[in-house]
Design a protein around this motif. Structure first.
Motif, PDB file in Angstrom:
ATOM      1  N   GLY A 337     -28.605  20.819 -14.607  1.00 19.57           N
ATOM      2  CA  GLY A 337     -28.068  20.198 -13.400  1.00 19.57           C
ATOM      3  C   GLY A 337     -26.567  20.019 -13.403  1.00 19.57           C
ATOM      4  O   GLY A 337     -26.017  19.408 -12.477  1.00 19.57           O
ATOM      5  N   ASN A 338     -25.880  20.511 -14.434  1.00 19.65           N
ATOM      6  CA  ASN A 338     -24.419  20.540 -14.404  1.00 19.65           C
ATOM      7  C   ASN A 338     -23.963  21.655 -13.469  1.00 19.65           C
ATOM      8  O   ASN A 338     -24.740  22.548 -13.118  1.00 19.65           O
ATOM      9  N   ILE A 339     -22.704  21.629 -13.075  1.00 14.86           N
ATOM     10  CA  ILE A 339     -22.190  22.564 -12.074  1.00 14.86           C
ATOM     11  C   ILE A 339     -21.024  23.356 -12.650  1.00 14.86           C
ATOM     12  O   ILE A 339     -20.147  22.798 -13.318  1.00 14.86           O
ATOM     13  N   HIS A 340     -21.011  24.648 -12.371  1.00 16.82           N
ATOM     14  CA  HIS A 340     -19.893  25.524 -12.741  1.00 16.82           C
ATOM     15  C   HIS A 340     -19.271  26.058 -11.467  1.00 16.82           C
ATOM     16  O   HIS A 340     -19.974  26.584 -10.595  1.00 16.82           O
ATOM     17  N   VAL A 341     -17.957  25.947 -11.343  1.00 16.57           N
ATOM     18  CA  VAL A 341     -17.236  26.313 -10.121  1.00 16.57           C
ATOM     19  C   VAL A 341     -16.203  27.392 -10.444  1.00 16.57           C
ATOM     20  O   VAL A 341     -15.369  27.210 -11.336  1.00 16.57           O
ATOM     21  N   ALA A 342     -16.254  28.508  -9.715  1.00 23.51           N
ATOM     22  CA  ALA A 342     -15.241  29.564  -9.822  1.00 23.51           C
ATOM     23  C   ALA A 342     -14.338  29.487  -8.614  1.00 23.51           C
ATOM     24  O   ALA A 342     -14.814  29.404  -7.475  1.00 23.51           O
ATOM     25  N   GLU A 343     -13.019  29.534  -8.837  1.00 22.48           N
ATOM     26  CA  GLU A 343     -12.073  29.405  -7.737  1.00 22.48           C
ATOM     27  C   GLU A 343     -11.279  30.692  -7.506  1.00 22.48           C
ATOM     28  O   GLU A 343     -10.930  31.406  -8.452  1.00 22.48           O
ATOM     29  N   TRP A 344     -10.994  30.929  -6.239  1.00 19.44           N
ATOM     30  CA  TRP A 344     -10.177  32.059  -5.809  1.00 19.44           C
ATOM     31  C   TRP A 344      -8.709  31.673  -5.966  1.00 19.44           C
ATOM     32  O   TRP A 344      -8.043  31.262  -5.038  1.00 19.44           O
ATOM     33  N   VAL A 345      -8.234  31.777  -7.199  1.00 16.10           N
ATOM     34  CA  VAL A 345      -6.836  31.493  -7.511  1.00 16.10           C
ATOM     35  C   VAL A 345      -6.297  32.660  -8.327  1.00 16.10           C
ATOM     36  O   VAL A 345      -7.044  33.395  -8.965  1.00 16.10           O
ATOM     37  N   ALA A 346      -4.993  32.805  -8.318  1.00 15.98           N
ATOM     38  CA  ALA A 346      -4.364  34.021  -8.824  1.00 15.98           C
ATOM     39  C   ALA A 346      -4.691  34.311 -10.289  1.00 15.98           C
ATOM     40  O   ALA A 346      -4.906  35.461 -10.663  1.00 15.98           O
ATOM     41  N   THR A 347      -4.705  33.263 -11.116  1.00 15.97           N
ATOM     42  CA  THR A 347      -4.983  33.461 -12.538  1.00 15.97           C
ATOM     43  C   THR A 347      -6.371  33.034 -12.941  1.00 15.97           C
ATOM     44  O   THR A 347      -6.683  32.924 -14.114  1.00 15.97           O
ATOM     45  N   GLY A 348      -7.234  32.784 -11.937  1.00 20.82           N
ATOM     46  CA  GLY A 348      -8.619  32.446 -12.221  1.00 20.82           C
ATOM     47  C   GLY A 348      -8.782  31.031 -12.745  1.00 20.82           C
ATOM     48  O   GLY A 348      -7.897  30.498 -13.431  1.00 20.82           O
ATOM     49  N   ARG A 349      -9.893  30.404 -12.377  1.00 20.25           N
ATOM     50  CA  ARG A 349     -10.220  29.107 -12.969  1.00 20.25           C
ATOM     51  C   ARG A 349     -11.720  28.872 -12.819  1.00 20.25           C
ATOM     52  O   ARG A 349     -12.280  29.025 -11.740  1.00 20.25           O
ATOM     53  N   VAL A 350     -12.352  28.479 -13.928  1.00 17.56           N
ATOM     54  CA  VAL A 350     -13.753  28.084 -13.927  1.00 17.56           C
ATOM     55  C   VAL A 350     -13.837  26.670 -14.452  1.00 17.56           C
ATOM     56  O   VAL A 350     -13.378  26.372 -15.563  1.00 17.56           O
ATOM     57  N   THR A 351     -14.404  25.786 -13.655  1.00 17.11           N
ATOM     58  CA  THR A 351     -14.503  24.358 -13.978  1.00 17.11           C
ATOM     59  C   THR A 351     -15.956  24.006 -14.242  1.00 17.11           C
ATOM     60  O   THR A 351     -16.857  24.434 -13.512  1.00 17.11           O
ATOM     61  N   LYS A 352     -16.191  23.190 -15.271  1.00 11.75           N
ATOM     62  CA  LYS A 352     -17.534  22.663 -15.506  1.00 11.75           C
ATOM     63  C   LYS A 352     -17.572  21.197 -15.087  1.00 11.75           C
ATOM     64  O   LYS A 352     -16.711  20.398 -15.481  1.00 11.75           O
ATOM     65  N   LEU A 353     -18.553  20.842 -14.266  1.00 12.66           N
ATOM     66  CA  LEU A 353     -18.814  19.464 -13.871  1.00 12.66           C
ATOM     67  C   LEU A 353     -20.091  19.025 -14.562  1.00 12.66           C
ATOM     68  O   LEU A 353     -21.181  19.472 -14.197  1.00 12.66           O
ATOM     69  N   THR A 354     -19.945  18.174 -15.573  1.00  9.12           N
ATOM     70  CA  THR A 354     -21.094  17.743 -16.370  1.00  9.12           C
ATOM     71  C   THR A 354     -21.635  16.413 -15.807  1.00  9.12           C
ATOM     72  O   THR A 354     -20.893  15.444 -15.683  1.00  9.12           O
ATOM     73  N   ARG A 355     -22.910  16.394 -15.494  1.00  8.64           N
ATOM     74  CA  ARG A 355     -23.517  15.201 -14.911  1.00  8.64           C
ATOM     75  C   ARG A 355     -23.401  14.028 -15.889  1.00  8.64           C
ATOM     76  O   ARG A 355     -23.729  14.138 -17.060  1.00  8.64           O
ATOM     77  N   VAL A 356     -22.899  12.906 -15.393  1.00  9.15           N
ATOM     78  CA  VAL A 356     -22.710  11.723 -16.225  1.00  9.15           C
ATOM     79  C   VAL A 356     -24.002  10.925 -16.237  1.00  9.15           C
ATOM     80  O   VAL A 356     -24.550  10.637 -15.168  1.00  9.15           O
TER      81      VAL A 356
END
Length: 356
Positions: A337-356
């Motif tokens: 149930g954690n979330i991984h987010v990929a963003e449309w940015v020039a150098t790329g970014r993947v963020t993990k949102l860990t459920r608290v």
């Protein structure tokens, strides 16, 4: 990402979405980098997965998880760097596992995994000059590869046999997949004909629905797609109709049912338990309940990003803020149930949102 004319109008077309209400707004504690509130709190880790030095981040497009809870990330990539892979795999700790998919450089887009008779397979779409979809093993071996479905009568001559980097409503620019319970699948032609194609399990074209329009069964950039089969509701097809700022709901026979508005360029959809996840290119990620009502918005930075008329923030990492998103292009739940987010940015970014 969008066609050239869409890129120029990104901010103007999105401005109306800023006023859309949300029940829970994102907030951050300096101690724990936590976003969200109440039962929907997540620890935010930007740049979570780590690449080895021989590879570099490019424009990150899509993410998906395999049955071992490993993360797969696809980049649009640089067509001039044909020896650099576009797909990277990371374990549960964010450590690099492997890379492949050089053939999708310059046009890598959609990425999803389906388990078939106990074996997981990777479905990949390529736009720009590639104009193709493919089914791969999790090691990158090609099972089949298809090009524009010319039987649909939606595409210009040569679109399948001689694809080129040409945009238009008579062009094939596939974006994302959705899997049907009988083994068939749906494909959104998000940047091309603005329709949804239906294929059998072997990638043979069966039909399509939709087309360019203002909604209620027609689309303005149908970028994302998902089959919503959460417990407690009747299964339906959900299309992220991005430039109309809506989700459109269809029954399983492709008949239009309902429009859900209040988004800012919704890019794709995923579900986990009772929750639906909608990454929005206008600087936030939304969580919806079974009635498609927002229960949380995460990383909301719409006002600042919309004010950036030249979109210089996406190319300047020094202006990226902790706990805030810029342009979420795709997001997925992991098995926990954690979330991984990929963003449309020039150098790329993947963020993990860990459920608290």
């Amino acid at each position: 990402m969008p066609a050239p004319h869409t890129r120029r109008t990104f901010l103007a077309a999105s401005a109306a979405a800023v006023a859309a209400p949300a029940i829970i707004t994102s907030k951050r504690t300096d101690a724990q980098d936590v976003v969200g509130s109440g039962e929907f709190q997540f620890r935010c880790q930007h740049h979570w997965p780590q690449l080895p030095d021989k590879y570099h981040w490019q424009i990150t497009h899509n993410v998906t998880m395999d049955p071992d809870n490993r993360l797969y990330v696809i980049h649009e990539g640089d067509a001039q760097k044909s020896d650099h892979p576009s797909i990277f795999v990371f374990d549960e700790e964010g450590r690099f596992v492997k890379a492949f998919g050089q053939q999708f450089q310059g046009g890598g887009h959609g990425l999803d995994i389906r388990v078939e008779d106990g074996t997981p397979f990777l479905y990949v779409s390529g736009y720009q000059h590639l104009k193709t979809i493919a089914k791969l093993t999790l090691d990158g071996e090609v099972v089949w590869q298809k090009y524009a479905p010319m039987k649909s009568d939606r595409y210009a001559d040569g679109e399948a046999s001689d694809p080129k980097k040409v945009w238009g409503r008579d062009r094939f620019m596939p974006t994302n997949f959705a899997f049907l319970p009988d083994g068939d699948f749906l494909l959104a032609d998000g940047y091309g004909a603005y329709c949804i194609h239906h294929y059998d399990a072997d990638g043979n074209w069966k039909g399509h629905f939709g087309g360019a329009g203002k909604g209620e069964g027609t689309f303005n950039l149908p970028h994302g797609i998902w089959v919503d089969d959460r417990d407690g509701i009747e299964s339906r097809i959900v299309v992220a109709d991005r430039a109309n700022h809506t989700l459109q709901l269809f029954d399983m026979d492709h008949r239009y049912k309902q429009t859900i508005d209040g988004f800012g360029l919704p890019a794709n959809v995923d579900t986990h338990g009772d929750l639906m996840l909608v990454p929005e290119l206008v600087a936030r990620v939304s969580l919806l309940d079974l009635n498609y009502k927002p229960v949380a918005t995460l990383g909301d930075d719409r006002e600042r990003i919309l004010a950036d008329k030249k979109r210089s923030v996406r190319a300047d990492e020094s202006r990226w803020l902790d706990g805030k998103f810029i342009h979420p292009h795709d997001a997925c739940f992991d098995l926990d149930g954690n979330i991984h987010v990929a963003e449309w940015v020039a150098t790329g970014r993947v963020t993990k949102l860990t459920r608290v």
